[in-house]
Write a protein that holds these residues in place. Structure first.
Motif, PDB file in Angstrom:
ATOM      1  N   VAL A   5       0.674  -1.209   0.028  1.00 35.64           N
ATOM      2  CA  VAL A   5       0.080  -0.028  -0.024  1.00 35.64           C
ATOM      3  C   VAL A   5       0.863   1.230   0.080  1.00 35.64           C
ATOM      4  O   VAL A   5       1.529   1.477   1.127  1.00 35.64           O
ATOM      5  CB  VAL A   5      -0.992  -0.013   1.330  1.00 35.64           C
ATOM      6  N   GLU A   6       0.715   1.821  -1.050  1.00 33.22           N
ATOM      7  CA  GLU A   6       1.746   3.172  -1.450  1.00 33.22           C
ATOM      8  C   GLU A   6       0.828   4.402  -0.631  1.00 33.22           C
ATOM      9  O   GLU A   6      -0.547   4.499  -0.654  1.00 33.22           O
ATOM     10  CB  GLU A   6       1.738   3.548  -2.821  1.00 33.22           C
ATOM     11  N   SER A   7       1.508   5.225  -0.150  1.00 39.79           N
ATOM     12  CA  SER A   7       1.151   6.643   0.303  1.00 39.79           C
ATOM     13  C   SER A   7       2.198   7.831   0.178  1.00 39.79           C
ATOM     14  O   SER A   7       3.328   7.646  -0.099  1.00 39.79           O
ATOM     15  CB  SER A   7       0.666   6.515   1.729  1.00 39.79           C
ATOM     16  N   GLY A   8       1.562   9.003   0.394  1.00 39.18           N
ATOM     17  CA  GLY A   8       2.487   9.990   0.240  1.00 39.18           C
ATOM     18  C   GLY A   8       2.494  10.824  -1.038  1.00 39.18           C
ATOM     19  O   GLY A   8       3.242  11.922  -1.168  1.00 39.18           O
ATOM     20  N   GLY A  10       1.027  13.448  -3.949  1.00 40.91           N
ATOM     21  CA  GLY A  10       0.471  14.455  -3.967  1.00 40.91           C
ATOM     22  C   GLY A  10       0.785  15.534  -5.346  1.00 40.91           C
ATOM     23  O   GLY A  10       1.490  15.217  -6.002  1.00 40.91           O
ATOM     24  N   LEU A  20       7.565   9.419  -0.287  1.00 37.32           N
ATOM     25  CA  LEU A  20       6.311   8.040  -0.857  1.00 37.32           C
ATOM     26  C   LEU A  20       6.829   7.181   0.248  1.00 37.32           C
ATOM     27  O   LEU A  20       7.867   6.667   0.821  1.00 37.32           O
ATOM     28  CB  LEU A  20       6.479   7.523  -2.274  1.00 37.32           C
ATOM     29  N   SER A  21       5.541   6.417   0.714  1.00 36.00           N
ATOM     30  CA  SER A  21       5.926   5.296   1.636  1.00 36.00           C
ATOM     31  C   SER A  21       5.199   3.828   1.029  1.00 36.00           C
ATOM     32  O   SER A  21       4.000   4.056   0.491  1.00 36.00           O
ATOM     33  CB  SER A  21       5.367   5.654   3.038  1.00 36.00           C
ATOM     34  N   CYS A  22       5.765   2.828   1.297  1.00 37.59           N
ATOM     35  CA  CYS A  22       4.958   1.738   0.971  1.00 37.59           C
ATOM     36  C   CYS A  22       4.987   0.707   2.245  1.00 37.59           C
ATOM     37  O   CYS A  22       6.029   0.157   2.581  1.00 37.59           O
ATOM     38  CB  CYS A  22       5.842   1.128  -0.203  1.00 37.59           C
ATOM     39  N   THR A  78       8.273  -1.189   5.880  1.00 38.76           N
ATOM     40  CA  THR A  78       8.101  -0.243   5.118  1.00 38.76           C
ATOM     41  C   THR A  78       9.175   0.266   4.278  1.00 38.76           C
ATOM     42  O   THR A  78      10.453   0.130   4.453  1.00 38.76           O
ATOM     43  CB  THR A  78       7.536   0.997   5.916  1.00 38.76           C
ATOM     44  N   TYR A  80      10.470   3.232   1.525  1.00 35.60           N
ATOM     45  CA  TYR A  80      10.389   4.787   1.377  1.00 35.60           C
ATOM     46  C   TYR A  80      11.028   5.276  -0.015  1.00 35.60           C
ATOM     47  O   TYR A  80      12.146   4.632  -0.436  1.00 35.60           O
ATOM     48  CB  TYR A  80      11.247   5.545   2.523  1.00 35.60           C
ATOM     49  N   CYS A  96       4.817   0.585  -5.816  1.00 37.45           N
ATOM     50  CA  CYS A  96       5.817  -0.246  -5.109  1.00 37.45           C
ATOM     51  C   CYS A  96       5.779  -1.411  -5.575  1.00 37.45           C
ATOM     52  O   CYS A  96       4.499  -2.003  -5.824  1.00 37.45           O
ATOM     53  CB  CYS A  96       5.299  -0.150  -3.636  1.00 37.45           C
ATOM     54  N   THR A 119       0.490   5.460  -6.055  1.00 39.82           N
ATOM     55  CA  THR A 119      -0.066   6.846  -5.521  1.00 39.82           C
ATOM     56  C   THR A 119       0.347   7.693  -6.543  1.00 39.82           C
ATOM     57  O   THR A 119       1.375   7.851  -7.190  1.00 39.82           O
ATOM     58  CB  THR A 119       0.713   6.938  -4.115  1.00 39.82           C
TER      59      THR A 119
END
Length: 125
Positions: A5-8, A10, A20-22, A78, A80, A96, A119
Motif C-alpha cells: 500500500v503506497e502513500s505520500g 500529491g 512516498l511510503s509503501c 516499510t 520509502y 511499489c 500513488t
C-alpha cells in the motif's frame, strides 16, 4: 496474501519534495527485494529505484540519481522514496513492488512479483 500500500503522493511545484511510503504485509519483508516504479500518462511503466533485502545494494534510474533516495525499515515492513528537486517529468503514478529471495533489486519489471495500486505524483512547473 501479499499486500503493498503506497502513500505520500500529491501535487507539488517544480523544485519541491515528496516522500512516498509503501507498507508491506503478507510477505517476509526483510528477505524481499523492493522497488519503486512509475508510469506517466500514455507511457509504459519505468523502474525508478530498487533496494536489496538488507539495503546493501541500491539501484537508480539515471534520471533520478542525486535527487531521489530509496530506503527501507525492516522493523516496520516499510519502503520509502524521498524525492527532492522534483521536475515535471517526474509526474506519474508511482508503484511499489516486491519479490522475496532469491531476487534482484535491479528495478526492471520481470524482477518483481507483487505490486501495489500506486500513488499519484503531480509536479507543476
Amino acid at each position: 496474501q501479499v499486500r503493498l500500500v503506497e502513500s505520500g503522493g500529491g501535487s507539488v511545484q517544480a523544485g519541491g519534495s515528496l516522500r512516498l511510503s509503501c507498507a508491506a504485509s503478507g510477505l517476509n519483508y526483510p528477505n524481499a527485494c523492493m522497488g519503486w516504479f512509475r508510469q506517466a500518462p500514455g507511457k509504459g511503466r519505468e523502474g525508478v529505484a530498487g533496494i536489496s533485502p538488507g539495503g546493501g545494494y541500491i539501484y537508480y534510474v539515471d534520471s533520478v540519481k542525486g535527487r531521489f533516495t530509496i530506503s527501507r525499515d525492516n522493523t516496520k515492513n516499510t519502503l520509502y522514496l524521498q524525492m527532492n528537486v522534483l521536475e515535471s517529468m517526474d509526474s506519474g503514478l508511482y508503484y511499489c513492488a516486491a519479490r522475496a529471495r532469491p531476487c534482484s533489486p535491479d528495478p526492471v519489471e520481470p524482477n518483481f512479483l507483487y505490486w501495489g495500486q500506486g500513488t499519484q505524483v503531480t509536479v507543476s512547473s
